[in-house]
Design a protein around this motif. Structure first.
Motif, PDB file in Angstrom:
ATOM      1  N   ARG A 296       0.502  -0.929  -0.096  1.00  0.00           N
ATOM      2  CA  ARG A 296      -0.114   0.156   0.035  1.00  0.00           C
ATOM      3  C   ARG A 296       0.894   1.224   0.061  1.00  0.00           C
ATOM      4  O   ARG A 296       2.385   1.601   0.216  1.00  0.00           O
ATOM      5  N   ASN A 297       0.256   2.075  -0.156  1.00  0.00           N
ATOM      6  CA  ASN A 297       1.119   4.420  -0.271  1.00  0.00           C
ATOM      7  C   ASN A 297       0.502   3.962   1.643  1.00  0.00           C
ATOM      8  O   ASN A 297       0.378   3.864   2.329  1.00  0.00           O
ATOM      9  N   ASP A 298       1.904   5.227   1.921  1.00  0.00           N
ATOM     10  CA  ASP A 298       1.804   5.808   2.824  1.00  0.00           C
ATOM     11  C   ASP A 298       1.206   6.843   3.165  1.00  0.00           C
ATOM     12  O   ASP A 298       1.537   8.145   3.137  1.00  0.00           O
ATOM     13  N   THR A 299       0.372   6.439   2.766  1.00  0.00           N
ATOM     14  CA  THR A 299      -1.469   7.798   3.416  1.00  0.00           C
ATOM     15  C   THR A 299      -1.282   8.507   4.738  1.00  0.00           C
ATOM     16  O   THR A 299      -2.177   9.203   4.688  1.00  0.00           O
ATOM     17  N   ALA A 300      -1.082   7.724   5.964  1.00  0.00           N
ATOM     18  CA  ALA A 300      -1.186   8.139   6.851  1.00  0.00           C
ATOM     19  C   ALA A 300       0.285   9.261   7.076  1.00  0.00           C
ATOM     20  O   ALA A 300       0.427  10.203   8.355  1.00  0.00           O
ATOM     21  N   ASN A 301       0.915   9.369   6.490  1.00  0.00           N
ATOM     22  CA  ASN A 301       1.962  10.465   6.501  1.00  0.00           C
ATOM     23  C   ASN A 301       1.558  11.894   6.942  1.00  0.00           C
ATOM     24  O   ASN A 301       0.660  12.479   6.060  1.00  0.00           O
TER      25      ASN A 301
ATOM     26  N   THR B  91       1.412   9.189  -1.407  1.00  0.00           N
ATOM     27  CA  THR B  91       1.347   8.583  -3.018  1.00  0.00           C
ATOM     28  C   THR B  91       2.267   7.822  -2.390  1.00  0.00           C
ATOM     29  O   THR B  91       2.300   6.954  -3.699  1.00  0.00           O
ATOM     30  N   ARG B  92       3.427   7.955  -2.203  1.00  0.00           N
ATOM     31  CA  ARG B  92       4.370   6.612  -2.591  1.00  0.00           C
ATOM     32  C   ARG B  92       4.135   5.614  -1.188  1.00  0.00           C
ATOM     33  O   ARG B  92       3.325   4.996  -0.657  1.00  0.00           O
ATOM     34  N   PRO B  93       4.781   4.905  -2.242  1.00  0.00           N
ATOM     35  CA  PRO B  93       4.562   3.015  -1.786  1.00  0.00           C
ATOM     36  C   PRO B  93       5.430   2.884  -0.610  1.00  0.00           C
ATOM     37  O   PRO B  93       6.026   3.785  -0.511  1.00  0.00           O
ATOM     38  N   LEU B  94       4.434   2.342  -0.062  1.00  0.00           N
ATOM     39  CA  LEU B  94       5.503   2.328   1.143  1.00  0.00           C
ATOM     40  C   LEU B  94       7.111   1.093   1.423  1.00  0.00           C
ATOM     41  O   LEU B  94       7.884   0.783   1.979  1.00  0.00           O
TER      42      LEU B  94
END
Length: 140
Positions: free
Chosen positions: A61-66, A73-76
């Motif tokens: 998933r993406n880093d949605t909680a950043n 929107t960056r991939p984890l």
């Protein structure tokens, strides 16, 4: 004559001390799986510290909680979640920072090695008064 054998002896002692420090710092280096198998991280040397990045996610998933909207929107995968871990005064313990992708916060972190194949990774608040962690298992 004393000086002739003293220099090699001091060099050997210095190398032994330096080697012991490197061995301790290398204990956590490797690949580790989170309990339950949802993710894997690779701990490696970075400068005079240890760092760790996500190398596998069961559910990518993406880093949605950043907290930085530009990073949501960056991939984890590939994100460094363990940062600047340096040895403490305790045997087999390092202190640095841990990024928790689940809440997007960075905490004071600790790595402890209860054994060669177990690594406890903790994030702490309030100066280390309240800590939460998991014991990861070595896979490499």
């Amino acid at each position: 004559m004393t000086k002739t054998w003293l220099t090699p002896l001091m060099l050997a002692a210095a190398l032994a001390v330096g080697g012991a420090t490197s061995t301790l710092a290398a204990d956590a280096i490797g690949e580790w799986a989170r309990p339950g198998g949802s993710s894997k991280i690779r701990i490696s040397a970075c400068g005079g510290a240890l760092c760790g990045k996500l190398i596998w996610l069961k559910n990518p998933r993406n880093d949605t909680a950043n907290p930085d909207p530009a990073k949501r929107t960056r991939p984890l995968l590939g994100v460094q979640i363990v940062r600047s871990m340096k040895p403490t005064n305790k045997t087999n313990q390092w202190k640095g920072k841990v990024y928790n992708a689940e809440d997007g916060k960075t905490y004071t972190g600790f790595i402890q090695m209860p054994s060669a194949n177990k690594m406890k990774l903790e994030g702490c608040v309030m100066g280390g008064l309240i800590c939460k962690g998991e014991t990861w298992t070595r896979i490499k």
